[in-house]
Scaffold this motif. Structure first.
Motif, mmCIF file in Angstrom:
data_model
loop_
_atom_site.group_PDB
_atom_site.id
_atom_site.type_symbol
_atom_site.label_atom_id
_atom_site.label_comp_id
_atom_site.label_asym_id
_atom_site.label_seq_id
_atom_site.Cartn_x
_atom_site.Cartn_y
_atom_site.Cartn_z
ATOM 1 N N SER A 1 0.825 -1.199 0.000
ATOM 2 C CA SER A 1 0.000 0.000 0.000
ATOM 3 C C SER A 1 0.861 1.252 0.000
ATOM 4 C CB SER A 1 -0.925 0.005 1.229
ATOM 5 O OG SER A 1 -1.872 -1.039 1.134
ATOM 6 N N ASP B 1 1.129 4.021 -2.994
ATOM 7 C CA ASP B 1 0.919 5.428 -2.644
ATOM 8 C C ASP B 1 2.076 6.288 -3.135
ATOM 9 O OD1 ASP B 1 -1.400 4.673 -1.408
ATOM 10 O OD2 ASP B 1 -0.665 4.907 0.646
ATOM 11 N N GLN C 1 -5.660 -3.284 -4.012
ATOM 12 C CA GLN C 1 -4.681 -2.333 -4.526
ATOM 13 C C GLN C 1 -5.318 -1.293 -5.451
ATOM 14 O OE1 GLN C 1 -0.670 -2.318 -4.028
ATOM 15 N NE2 GLN C 1 -2.186 -2.316 -2.401
ATOM 16 N N ASP D 1 -7.097 1.062 -3.207
ATOM 17 C CA ASP D 1 -6.118 1.949 -2.571
ATOM 18 C C ASP D 1 -5.731 3.083 -3.510
ATOM 19 O OD1 ASP D 1 -3.313 2.926 -1.890
ATOM 20 O OD2 ASP D 1 -3.708 1.655 -0.151
ATOM 21 N N ASP E 1 -4.870 3.228 3.088
ATOM 22 C CA ASP E 1 -4.281 1.958 3.519
ATOM 23 C C ASP E 1 -5.233 1.189 4.431
ATOM 24 O OD1 ASP E 1 -2.116 2.789 2.121
ATOM 25 O OD2 ASP E 1 -0.754 2.951 3.823
ATOM 26 N N SER F 1 -8.232 -0.242 2.365
ATOM 27 C CA SER F 1 -7.861 -1.297 1.421
ATOM 28 C C SER F 1 -7.335 -2.540 2.134
ATOM 29 C CB SER F 1 -6.820 -0.782 0.419
ATOM 30 O OG SER F 1 -5.640 -0.377 1.079
#
Length: 238
Positions: free
Chosen positions: A79, A83, A152, A155, A178, A181
């Motif tokens: 995650s 990001d 994912q 996210d 995070d 997800s």
């Protein structure tokens, strides 16, 4: 009596610091190579988590102990990595990275199945152990793939939405995307993989607590990553 500090956290902090710094450094100096570097780290996180997930560990919070796959120490990194990609290269590139990583995992399983079909050397003493570790059931594999694709992509979407609505809230967009997800990932994976063969509630709780705890703990590294890029960008632009 002195409490022994678990060495796993030393490795955890060291590896996360290395990846965060190297990624930020490459993006700052050679932005055209940054996406490739982040995808490489992202892919190795995923491959390693798939392998170490076969080992069940005791997760001791001090006041409560539960059991979970060893991958709980690595999976939250996914995650963070997505990001990091999303923050610099945008949501579209984040989804592309997810597809690339997913294809590598399909290939990983194919390579393992391929080598497992070969006859072991008569003097190879670890064949039973090898087969027990790397002969994952198709149900486990499919559950892992489905949960990965769902959590994912979610996210990436939530992070991008939070960034557009709360551009100054760096910690908030990373932590919130995070938590959402990783919680969904735990629910999907455990239900698909263990429904009818294991108690679901303890496994779901264990994974949710462990993944979200570690997911929150690694968020300051994402903030550092963001600050590093901002500070060095302003210096370079002078």
């Amino acid at each position: 009596m002195l409490m022994v500090f678990p060495v796993v956290w030393v490795y955890w902090v060291f590896s996360l610091t290395i990846v965060t710094y190297v990624s930020a450094f490459i993006i700052n100096r050679y932005k055209e190579y940054g996406f490739a570097a982040l995808v490489a780290f992202y892919t190795i996180y995923l491959a390693a988590s798939q392998i170490v997930a076969t080992r069940l560990i005791e997760f001791d919070l001090g006041f409560y102990t539960f059991f979970a796959p060893a991958a709980v120490f690595l999976y939250p990194f996914l995650s963070q990595a997505i990001d990091m990609i999303n923050e610099v290269y945008g949501e579209k590139k984040a989804h592309i990275a997810i597809i690339i990583a997913f294809v590598t995992q399909v290939l990983l399983i194919m390579f393992i199945v391929m080598t497992n079909s070969l006859n072991p050397a008569p003097f190879f003493e670890y064949e039973t152990a090898w087969q027990s570790i790397f002969s994952q059931g198709i149900r486990i594999v499919l559950a892992s793939w489905v949960s990965f694709l769902v959590f994912q992509n979610l996210d990436a979407y939530v992070f991008a939405w939070m960034k557009s609505h709360y551009p100054k809230q760096v910690f908030l967009r990373s932590a919130s995307s995070d938590i959402l997800s990783l919680t969904l990932d735990s629910l999907i994976f455990v239900v698909l993989a263990f429904y009818g063969v294991a108690p679901l509630v303890p496994l779901i709780i264990g994974q949710i607590v462990a993944k979200n705890l570690i997911g929150l703990l690694d968020t300051p590294w994402f903030v550092w990553y963001k600050r590093y890029l901002e500070n060095n960008s302003s210096i370079n632009n002078q």
